[in-house]
Enzyme design. Sequence first.
Site, PDB file in Angstrom:
ATOM      1  N   GLY A   1       0.781  -1.227   0.000  1.00 21.59           N
ATOM      2  CA  GLY A   1       0.000   0.000   0.000  1.00 21.59           C
ATOM      3  C   GLY A   1       0.812   1.276   0.000  1.00 21.59           C
ATOM      4  O   GLY A   1       0.336   2.304   0.489  1.00 21.59           O
TER       5      GLY A   1
ATOM      6  N   GLU B   1      -0.245 -36.595  -1.454  1.00 25.26           N
ATOM      7  CA  GLU B   1      -0.783 -35.519  -0.627  1.00 25.26           C
ATOM      8  C   GLU B   1      -1.197 -36.025   0.749  1.00 25.26           C
ATOM      9  O   GLU B   1      -1.089 -35.290   1.742  1.00 25.26           O
ATOM     10  CB  GLU B   1      -1.976 -34.865  -1.342  1.00 25.26           C
ATOM     11  CG  GLU B   1      -1.651 -34.287  -2.711  1.00 25.26           C
ATOM     12  CD  GLU B   1      -0.515 -33.289  -2.670  1.00 25.26           C
ATOM     13  OE1 GLU B   1      -0.320 -32.640  -1.619  1.00 25.26           O
ATOM     14  OE2 GLU B   1       0.197 -33.168  -3.675  1.00 25.26           O
TER      15      GLU B   1
END
Length: 780
Positions: A331, A549
Amino acid sequence: MTNNQPKEQGDGQGPARKPRGMGGVILILALVMALFLILSSSNSGGQSSIHAFRSHLLNGRLSNFTLDAQGTVSAQVNVEGQPDRPIEVVVRPFLASDPNEAALYERLAAMRLDTTLYPIPEEATKRFLSDVREQRIRVENAFFVKEVEPVSTNNTTRQDGARQPGSYLTAILQRNSELHYVRLDPPPSSSSPSLQQVTSELVDRGVPVRSYLLSLGSSDFRVTEPNPALIGILGMIGPWLLVLAIVWFFILRQMRSPGGSGGVLSFGRSRAALYTKENRTNVTFDDVAGMEEAKSEVREIIEFLKNPGKFARLGGSIPRGVLLVGSPGTGKTLLAKAIAGEAEVPFFSISGSDFVEMFVGVGASRVRDLFKQAREASPCIVFLDEIDAVGRKRGTGMGGGHDEREQTLNAILVEMDGFDSDKGIILVGATNRPDVLDPALLRPGRFDRQVVIDRPDVKGREAILQVHARKVKLAAYVDMPTIAKATAGFSGAELAAVINEAAILAAMKNKESVDMSDLEEARDRVRWGREKRSRAIEEEDKKVTAYHEAGHAIVSMLTPDQDPVHKVTIVSRGRSLGATMSLPEKDDYNHWQKKLLGRIAVCFGGRIAEQLVFGDVSAGAQNDIEQATNLARVMVCELGMSEKVGPIKYTADDENPFLGKEFRLSGGVSQRTLELIDEEVRRIVDEQYQAAMTMLQDQRLALDTIAEALLKYETLSGDECSAVLRGDDLGEFRAAQERQRQTAEKEAQRAQREQAKAAQEQQPNAAASDENPEAGLSGA
């Protein structure tokens, strides 16, 4: 307050000055071009357009046939013994009366007369009728044409010798699965059937026959023939006129007014955009969240400019420069926009790349012009975005120490703190690479302050999500604190992307509002990429991926100090066939040795699962091995997490100014130390590999259960994987979770309805109190 002073060129405001005299030149060129276009086409006198067009069409004399949307036909007329002629005919009225007319024209234009089927004129009609009756041919369309001389005393001479008075019949027929287009002329003797008899026979058999009466004279429809001579002249002169106009406008006129807007000598003018009190951005400090310390520091800068006497009374001086430092997406530019929106002084905004051009000295000239404009508008703020484009360390260029970028940097240094520097100018810079900036730029007196903008914490993330959710219609049960906790490590730009992606997902599903499922899926998309459910994967590959996984998930859940497993999926995301996703419960600012060792073990969980189940390993663990090796090497060489090597840094600090950072050891490391580093890296990797192996061997049943569940459901949450490890039934657990979610949604919706009902009840009471101000008061 309105600024009535004339604006200088290049200050980012005001419309560009129109070139004087250019309108007259453009008008003259337009008139010349229009004159050539008008004269480039001429009407051929004495030849009727639609009649001649149909005659040539029915006799197969047209080529290069095109029919545009305006109802104009363009074609080439091919008459034997004459040169080809281009024609243009307007057939719009006929297309409007019959929608099949265009298709008929295009089909006939593709036909050519076949003179070999009925070559003898005396027997043509007789043989044609015989073939029709014995069904040797099948006639699809027939056309009876009669061309006559017009009844007029002023007959013009026809230019087309192929057209003669008389009647004939053309037909599209099929013979032996081949299409033919034939023409039948009237028979020379009465022994053969006439054209009228042939036509009657075809009509009786249901063949569509169209009759045309064509005039050989003139009519209202004209045939236009382009003039090749004038087109050639236009092709020769037109490009030269265009080149002369460009040369006059871009060179001669610019040289006539050097230094003006857009002139040759205006390369050195600043391109900064100017924002004032009247012309400001629509961003304020209310739109900036998650960086309270940074906002407080820049508020001080604005207060310095608004009330300098308040600080001068105690001897304080205004800072010369503020450097906004932070990783991409935190930002920095947004904060600068808020400064421009809040400040009541002129605000100049420019990018660092705008100073660098192909011409030597342009950057330094633009810097001087920028600060000249800033002095005239003092006090003011100058924002230089991506300052590392011109502020890199001097002496690192390939062409020596005096290149264009260094000249620009020298000009900035002098303007910020030199003999002629102005204290009323504050320079705000933004960069995500403060390590490459020149030390002279960072010293006090130039950039007095460095405002570090970190990634937001959980409170900052919640505030940022609330800011971006103003434009989105959220469901009543959306819990922003939960989303903020589940997005640890996200930058402000990534949080904005989460809200935007969630809105897109809800709109694609035709929902009335954005709910939690949309926000969670949007978070996964931003972090790990979009699901690729359309990728075709073999069942054996799915099984390997499921065990891979599952191995990652089990090791991650059983290893202490690891981030909780968020989701395990065998649906492809990005370049991977599956993924085990972990989300931290809190923001981590320290990396402990136990956690790093456990992360290495988690990396090897997939490879070990493949080895245990299939007795072999696949190439799917390539990225896991790379991560584990790099992490172990960093622990040994940089973090001092090895007792044998000790807390000594062995990596080099210098970096390639063109290739960026790279992991490499310093040159002063001995061969014995290198061998010791390799031994320690190998020891760490082997120990964690063996630890993961032990875990999966002990949890072999859970490994099979999670893998089978992945093959069935494709995606499991972290809670569902934990339920499998506890021995719970996965189907019952998923049903209980769904019931719990629905109950929570109903409770949230009921609370929202009660709140809305209470607000409606308060509104009539408030209205009654406004109408009767004495209501509720004592009469005494």
